[in-house]
Scaffold this motif. Structure first.
Motif, PDB file in Angstrom:
ATOM      1  N   LEU A   1      29.401  54.762 -50.040  1.00 55.61           N
ATOM      2  CA  LEU A   1      30.420  53.870 -49.814  1.00 55.61           C
ATOM      3  C   LEU A   1      30.214  52.532 -49.653  1.00 55.61           C
ATOM      4  N   LYS A   2      28.918  52.022 -49.321  1.00 56.77           N
ATOM      5  CA  LYS A   2      28.653  50.732 -49.296  1.00 56.77           C
ATOM      6  C   LYS A   2      28.598  49.957 -50.619  1.00 56.77           C
ATOM      7  N   SER A   3      28.353  50.889 -51.563  1.00 59.92           N
ATOM      8  CA  SER A   3      28.180  50.288 -52.896  1.00 59.92           C
ATOM      9  C   SER A   3      29.559  50.321 -53.897  1.00 59.92           C
ATOM     10  N   VAL A   4      30.477  50.651 -53.091  1.00 54.77           N
ATOM     11  CA  VAL A   4      31.909  50.743 -53.781  1.00 54.77           C
ATOM     12  C   VAL A   4      32.306  49.348 -54.003  1.00 54.77           C
ATOM     13  N   ARG A   5      33.000  48.852 -55.075  1.00 53.97           N
ATOM     14  CA  ARG A   5      33.357  47.424 -55.002  1.00 53.97           C
ATOM     15  C   ARG A   5      34.706  47.592 -54.403  1.00 53.97           C
ATOM     16  N   ILE A   6      34.765  46.286 -53.731  1.00 51.78           N
ATOM     17  CA  ILE A   6      35.946  46.148 -52.727  1.00 51.78           C
ATOM     18  C   ILE A   6      36.675  45.013 -53.546  1.00 51.78           C
ATOM     19  N   TYR A   7      38.067  45.439 -53.713  1.00 49.92           N
ATOM     20  CA  TYR A   7      39.208  44.695 -54.625  1.00 49.92           C
ATOM     21  C   TYR A   7      39.680  43.719 -53.723  1.00 49.92           C
ATOM     22  N   ASN A   8      39.834  42.572 -54.417  1.00 54.98           N
ATOM     23  CA  ASN A   8      41.082  41.715 -53.865  1.00 54.98           C
ATOM     24  C   ASN A   8      42.538  41.814 -54.162  1.00 54.98           C
TER      25      ASN A   8
ATOM     26  N   ILE B   1      31.083  51.772 -58.465  1.00 51.41           N
ATOM     27  CA  ILE B   1      30.153  51.908 -57.566  1.00 51.41           C
ATOM     28  C   ILE B   1      29.352  50.976 -58.078  1.00 51.41           C
ATOM     29  N   GLU B   2      28.801  50.190 -57.449  1.00 46.56           N
ATOM     30  CA  GLU B   2      27.828  48.850 -57.966  1.00 46.56           C
ATOM     31  C   GLU B   2      26.385  49.358 -57.642  1.00 46.56           C
ATOM     32  N   SER B   3      25.998  50.345 -58.211  1.00 47.47           N
ATOM     33  CA  SER B   3      24.635  50.918 -57.972  1.00 47.47           C
ATOM     34  C   SER B   3      23.767  50.945 -59.237  1.00 47.47           C
ATOM     35  N   PRO B   4      22.675  51.060 -59.378  1.00 45.98           N
ATOM     36  CA  PRO B   4      21.856  51.334 -60.425  1.00 45.98           C
ATOM     37  C   PRO B   4      22.181  52.741 -61.314  1.00 45.98           C
ATOM     38  N   ARG B   5      22.522  53.579 -60.486  1.00 48.82           N
ATOM     39  CA  ARG B   5      22.988  54.976 -61.000  1.00 48.82           C
ATOM     40  C   ARG B   5      24.241  54.895 -61.872  1.00 48.82           C
ATOM     41  N   TRP B   6      25.310  54.442 -61.109  1.00 51.98           N
ATOM     42  CA  TRP B   6      26.729  54.362 -61.693  1.00 51.98           C
ATOM     43  C   TRP B   6      27.209  53.106 -62.270  1.00 51.98           C
ATOM     44  N   LYS B   7      26.570  51.979 -62.170  1.00 53.51           N
ATOM     45  CA  LYS B   7      27.067  50.693 -62.736  1.00 53.51           C
ATOM     46  C   LYS B   7      27.652  51.046 -63.860  1.00 53.51           C
ATOM     47  N   GLY B   8      28.931  50.613 -64.251  1.00 51.92           N
ATOM     48  CA  GLY B   8      29.675  50.841 -65.434  1.00 51.92           C
ATOM     49  C   GLY B   8      30.437  52.174 -65.663  1.00 51.92           C
ATOM     50  N   VAL B   9      30.337  53.111 -64.760  1.00 49.49           N
ATOM     51  CA  VAL B   9      30.939  54.446 -64.807  1.00 49.49           C
ATOM     52  C   VAL B   9      32.334  54.276 -63.666  1.00 49.49           C
ATOM     53  N   PRO B  10      33.353  54.330 -64.248  1.00 49.28           N
ATOM     54  CA  PRO B  10      34.395  54.388 -63.389  1.00 49.28           C
ATOM     55  C   PRO B  10      34.762  55.769 -62.587  1.00 49.28           C
ATOM     56  N   PHE B  11      35.033  55.900 -61.474  1.00 48.52           N
ATOM     57  CA  PHE B  11      35.556  56.894 -60.806  1.00 48.52           C
ATOM     58  C   PHE B  11      37.036  56.937 -60.606  1.00 48.52           C
ATOM     59  N   PHE B  12      37.560  57.801 -61.174  1.00 45.62           N
ATOM     60  CA  PHE B  12      39.264  58.001 -60.998  1.00 45.62           C
ATOM     61  C   PHE B  12      39.604  59.096 -60.223  1.00 45.62           C
ATOM     62  N   LEU B  13      40.280  58.458 -58.962  1.00 45.34           N
ATOM     63  CA  LEU B  13      40.714  59.323 -57.850  1.00 45.34           C
ATOM     64  C   LEU B  13      42.212  59.462 -58.226  1.00 45.34           C
ATOM     65  N   ARG B  14      42.781  60.681 -57.782  1.00 46.42           N
ATOM     66  CA  ARG B  14      44.509  61.052 -57.897  1.00 46.42           C
ATOM     67  C   ARG B  14      44.746  62.004 -57.133  1.00 46.42           C
ATOM     68  N   THR B  15      45.667  61.640 -56.217  1.00 43.84           N
ATOM     69  CA  THR B  15      46.485  62.716 -55.408  1.00 43.84           C
ATOM     70  C   THR B  15      47.785  62.356 -55.434  1.00 43.84           C
ATOM     71  N   GLY B  16      48.554  63.518 -55.033  1.00 43.44           N
ATOM     72  CA  GLY B  16      50.071  63.167 -54.990  1.00 43.44           C
ATOM     73  C   GLY B  16      50.782  64.583 -54.665  1.00 43.44           C
ATOM     74  N   LYS B  17      52.007  64.463 -53.953  1.00 46.13           N
ATOM     75  CA  LYS B  17      52.776  65.578 -53.623  1.00 46.13           C
ATOM     76  C   LYS B  17      53.828  66.032 -54.596  1.00 46.13           C
ATOM     77  N   ASN B  18      54.453  67.318 -54.472  1.00 49.58           N
ATOM     78  CA  ASN B  18      55.501  67.380 -55.356  1.00 49.58           C
ATOM     79  C   ASN B  18      55.095  67.529 -56.910  1.00 49.58           C
ATOM     80  N   MET B  19      53.796  67.818 -57.055  1.00 54.03           N
ATOM     81  CA  MET B  19      53.293  67.663 -58.321  1.00 54.03           C
ATOM     82  C   MET B  19      53.521  68.924 -59.163  1.00 54.03           C
TER      83      MET B  19
END
Length: 514
Positions: free
Chosen positions: A276-283, A331-349
């Motif tokens: 969590l500390k490595s997740v990029r914080i957006y403006n 995630i700005e870490s050596p392991r994951w730099k450049g790999v996007p994590f796409f998260l999705r959730t929704g109701k009535n799907m």
């Protein structure tokens, strides 16, 4: 479930007439009882403000067990035995008399049994009662032994970063961190717990679990249900608070974490907080580029007509609350730099499903004429519990023709036992003093830090880029555009009819028949 021997216990449920107690907590405790996971010496004190006698209350609880327990209708004799351990305590959470009565009951149970065991206090209540109940437990010295006494707090834990910090500090003044169990039922799900075993007990995958081999990761929790009668709560919450801040970020942590030093609560929590500390914080500008929010319009789900969110009970007719979120996290870490994590959730799907899809990079070997589908590792949490690996193979015949194939592991095929529900696993962990599957205070605050820029951006621009999607679909089209250039659309597990694990006796008959 692996056998655990827990100490004698007094279990108190605040909010005893609530839906959570009826649908989840009592069915879970009943199943732990009939499966011999509880101590022989235990009692359940159920506290709420409605006046009802013990017999009527137990009858009401039985209807919940019969309807929602994974084991089906309760055995009459076993229920009678279990119900003897339940006492209803009527009282207002705001009044001292309630806690006087509770203390008297708890002390009488311990005196009669001549033992001081675990005391567990479950807060199945609205957030406004958490501080009131915590303070009363402290004043009454009902929860004052660090190694024996525990409180369990349900989400939502705060409504933003400031309120979560305030609540953390409030509880920290009254209880030790090891006494506080922040529960997220997703962490009790069998397949979620299996991810750690899958990753760190099998060397074949862990060397590939990084940005050298993985292209992107999708974590999706799609719900068929609408907000229903929860409109009053949901309209002040929304999908980001209700699902992303807790459930989906927890799944992200489990998938992305480095191997902990040991399978111990603090080591695993430390590994998660590092993510969590490595997740990029957006403006604000980045929020609108990397996050899609939607709200369901009228439509049809599974043949049933559904009304628009703004037409739901207790929802404002001009509400801008999101019922759908799709977001790209980095995630700005050596392991994951450049790999996007796409998260999705929704109701009535369109369909109920919770999946994690890890897509690997394309093969560097371009020797075949056929188009090659990149390898995918698919972890399905619901409705099926399965792990699948998509790979290319040769079609039988005289020519070299390739076709994607799937190697599949399914719980219902591998295990004959009926799996415990998430609340069974988590309640037993609390009684056992095992905090591995529970969130720590700092983890909660960091999860809020990750989503706060999104909440702030939407608060300042309430109508900007709010998309509407027809109920019964997979959400706004812009959610697919978010994936580019990594994918054209979200991964959807091929539809399979929902099944349940067969009962041991039924499975035995099947084996005998063959």
């Amino acid at each position: 479930m692996a056998q655990k021997k827990v100490l004698p216990a007094s279990i108190t449920i605040f909010g005893a007439k609530g839906d959570l107690t009826w649908r989840k907590l009592i069915p879970a405790l009943y199943n732990l009882y009939i499966d011999h996971h509880l101590s022989q010496t235990f009692h359940i004190f159920c506290v709420d403000f409605l006046a009802v006698d013990d017999a009527a209350y137990r009858d009401w609880l039985l209807t919940g067990v019969n309807e929602f327990s994974r084991t089906g209708r309760a055995d009459a004799q076993k229920w009678t035995e279990f119900a003897r351990h339940i006492t209803y305590v009527q009282g207002d959470f705001m009044k001292k008399d309630t806690y006087d009565a509770l203390k008297k009951n708890v002390q009488k149970f311990e005196k009669d049994e001549n033992i001081r065991g675990v005391r567990m206090f479950y807060f199945a209540v609205a957030p406004r009662f958490i501080e009131v109940i915590a303070d009363a437990l402290c004043i009454q010295k009902l929860c004052n032994r660090d190694n024996l006494d525990r409180i369990v707090v349900e989400k939502p834990f705060g409504t933003d970063l400031d309120s979560a910090r305030k609540l953390n500090r409030y509880l920290a003044k009254r209880f030790k961190e090891k006494q506080i169990y922040h529960i997220d039922h997703y962490l009790g799900k069998e397949m979620v717990q299996n991810i750690l075993a899958f990753r760190f007990a099998n060397h074949v995958f862990e060397p590939l679990w990084n940005n050298e081999y993985i292209d992107h990761i999708q974590i999706s929790v799609a719900e068929e249900v609408s907000v229903g009668k929860r409109g009053g709560y949901y309209d002040s919450s929304g999908a980001l608070r209700d699902m992303i801040q807790n459930h989906l970020l927890q799944l992200l942590c489990i998938v992305a974490m480095d191997c902990p030093k040991a399978y111990e609560a603090e080591a695993i929590r430390d590994a998660k907080i590092k993510v969590l500390k490595s997740v990029r914080i957006y403006n604000t500008e980045q929020v609108f580029k990397n996050v899609v929010r939607g709200q369901y319009a009228a439509g049809v789900v599974n043949g049933q007509a559904r009304k628009a969110y703004r037409e739901e009970e207790q929802v404002k007719p001009d509400s801008n609350t999101e019922t759908f979120v799709a977001a790209r996290f980095l995630i700005e870490s050596p392991r994951w730099k450049g790999v996007p994590f796409f998260l999705r959730t929704g109701k009535n799907m369109e369909r109920q499903s919770t999946t994690i899809m890890i897509q690997f990079k394309e093969t560097p070997h371009k020797i075949f004429k056929d188009d090659i589908t990149p390898n995918k590792l698919i972890i399905s949490i619901q409705p099926e519990l399965e792990i699948g690996l998509l790979f290319e193979g040769k079609v039988p015949g005289l020519h070299m023709k390739l076709l994607p194939m799937e190697m599949d592991f399914m719980y219902k095929d591998a295990y004959i036992e009926s799996l415990p529900e998430a609340y069974e696993a988590l309640l037993l962990d609390v009684l056992d003093g095992e905090a591995t599957q529970f969130m720590r205070a700092d983890q909660i605050e960091w999860a809020w830090k990750v989503v706060m820029p999104m909440l702030d951006a939407w608060k300042k621009n309430p109508k900007k880029q709010l998309q509407f999607y027809e109920s019964g679909t997979w959400g706004p089209a812009s959610a697919n555009a978010l994936l580019k250039p990594f994918a054209k659309e979200w991964f959807h597990l091929a539809h399979k009819p929902a099944t349940t694990l067969p009962e041991p006796a039924a499975k035995a008959q099947q084996v005998a028949a063959t």
